[in-house]
Design an enzyme around this catalytic site. Structure first.
Site, mmCIF file in Angstrom:
data_model
loop_
_atom_site.group_PDB
_atom_site.id
_atom_site.type_symbol
_atom_site.label_atom_id
_atom_site.label_comp_id
_atom_site.label_asym_id
_atom_site.label_seq_id
_atom_site.Cartn_x
_atom_site.Cartn_y
_atom_site.Cartn_z
ATOM 1 C CD1 TRP A 149 -2.590 1.715 0.413
ATOM 2 C CD2 TRP A 149 -2.122 1.815 2.609
ATOM 3 N NE1 TRP A 149 -3.339 2.735 0.958
ATOM 4 C CE2 TRP A 149 -3.077 2.822 2.305
ATOM 5 C CE3 TRP A 149 -1.686 1.684 3.930
ATOM 6 C CZ2 TRP A 149 -3.577 3.689 3.267
ATOM 7 C CZ3 TRP A 149 -2.184 2.542 4.885
ATOM 8 C CH2 TRP A 149 -3.123 3.534 4.548
ATOM 9 C CG ASP A 230 -2.282 -2.923 7.355
ATOM 10 O OD1 ASP A 230 -3.383 -2.853 7.942
ATOM 11 O OD2 ASP A 230 -1.925 -2.088 6.502
ATOM 12 C CE LYS A 266 -10.581 -0.577 1.882
ATOM 13 N NZ LYS A 266 -9.697 0.143 2.801
#
Length: 420
Positions: A149, A230, A266
């Site tokens: 990311w 993560d 999300k």
């Protein structure tokens, strides 16, 4: 001498007099900038596949029904107030978040070896964890996957850590470069920090197998490397909260220490609420208590304490069995729709006879697919077909629908056959 009530007018054009006149315009964020460009495009067929947020079949943002229901309950609760939270946030939220990712029967939880602090979504959790490590861990180097990311290197650099990379993605196979990963982490200095994506690797959608995760775990533990997970997509990748937590639980089960950043953007659709948590698993309850005291000292001068609303929604859902089950059904529906889009896109490319092997689209998992398109082909998609994605060829499968799959398939086919 002017009176205190008089004001001095300054010409708005006198920018050269500004102490900030030396500043140059900063470039757009490479991910968020995609949406900026998309919004400026007047084309009726434009398609935004850059945004990392779920969309319905109609291309609209989704607020889960269970979230709306809980929000209404919170609003109607007359006893609720807007007082400051403690530095660590909502206590129930922290406890239930740890249980969700580590498992209710986790020995680490039962032995009080887990410190969990509510943070500002996944980004804030990573930043707090990074600053904590920069202050209190003997190694200042973190290894992140290549690619990862785009915000990861910025977060950890500003937190005070030195960022290095390890091989992860193999462009030739559009899969995992497992040998390169093992070689790079095997040569990392003992004690180094290693960032791991818990599931649904962003941006590639490529995850290690269970057997590969076990090899990674053994390597990290043998070299005393510190895992920092993560977890942005638990339940959103496979549709199962437990399956998507397997890698994390594998590391916790061996009794070793680790950090984990957790986000509800999300899987509960709480993007703008900025709800997340940092969990640190220690060797003992005594150490965990000391860790929490020091994490508080990181948080306090950074943002004092976290916001109350989003975490209250999460806590209400996680503590109530009926609400939890309703959430899980809606979560699985989102995951299933993304899996369906993968299959439809693969089938559409197959039916067009698009050159190359596109099986990676259905092998990869989660919100994103690394298409394998190069920067020139991406530019072609944008200019000729008004399709917006990041320059590395990453597309958000959640931005697709049954209506837009043919348009994307036509564009990819044209790009592959016309742009080398």
């Amino acid at each position: 001498m002017a009176s205190v009530n008089q004001s001095v007018s300054v010409s708005p054009t006198a920018s050269s007099d500004s102490v900030f006149a030396h500043l140059l315009p900063a470039p757009e964020d490479p991910i968020l900038g995609v949406t900026v460009a998309y919004n400026k495009d007047p084309s009726p067929v434009k398609l935004n596949l850059g945004v990392g947020a779920y969309r319905t079949e109609e291309g609209k943002p989704l607020v889960l029904n269970v979230v709306r229901r809980v929000e209404q309950q919170l609003v109607n609760e007359a006893s609720r107030n807007k007082e400051y939270l403690p530095i660590v946030g909502v206590a129930d939220f922290n406890k239930l978040s740890a249980r969700l990712i580590f498992g209710a029967d986790s020995p680490a939880i039962q032995e009080n070896r887990v410190t969990t602090v509510q943070c500002l979504s996944g980004t804030g959790s990573l930043r707090v964890g990074g600053e904590f490590l920069a202050r209190h861990y003997h190694q200042r180097t973190i290894y992140i996957p290549q690619p990862t990311w785009g915000n990861h290197p910025k977060i950890f650099t500003l937190a005070g850590l030195s960022v290095k990379t390890y091989r992860y993605y193999a462009p030739a196979t559009r899969g995992l470069d497992f040998e390169g990963l093992l070689e790079d982490l095997g040569s990392a200095p003992s004690g180094s920090i290693v960032l791991l994506h818990a599931c649904a690797h962003n941006p590639t959608g490529v995850d290690p197998t269970t057997e590969q995760w076990e090899q990674i775990r053994k390597l990290l533990r043998s070299k005393a490397l510190l895992p920092f997970f993560d977890s942005a997509y638990q339940g959103f990748a496979s549709g199962s909260l437990d399956i998507d937590a397997q890698a994390v639980r594998l590391f916790v089960a061996d009794g070793g220490e680790l950090l984990l950043a957790q986000s509800y953007a999300k899987n509960m659709g709480l993007y703008g609420e900025r709800v997340g948590a940092l969990s640190i698993v220690s060797k003992s309850a005594d150490v965990a208590s000391r860790v929490e005291s020091q994490v508080k000292l990181v948080v306090r001068p950074m943002y004092s304490n976290p916001p109350i609303h989003g975490a209250s929604i999460v806590a209400a859902i996680l503590r109530d069995r009926d609400l939890y089950n309703e959430w899980h059904i809606e979560l699985k529906a989102m995951a299933d729709r993304i899996i369906k889009m993968r299959q439809q896109l693969f089938d559409a490319l197959q039916s067009r006879g698009t050159p190359g092997d596109w099986s990676h689209i259905i092998k990869q998992i989660g919100m994103f697919t690394f298409t394998g398109l190069n920067a020139e082909q991406v530019s072609f998609l944008t200019k000729e077909y008004h399709i917006y994605l990041t320059s590395d060829g990453r597309i958000s499968m959640a931005g697709l629908s049954s209506k837009t799959v043919p348009h994307l398939a036509d564009a990819i086919h044209a790009a592959v056959t016309r742009v080398v």
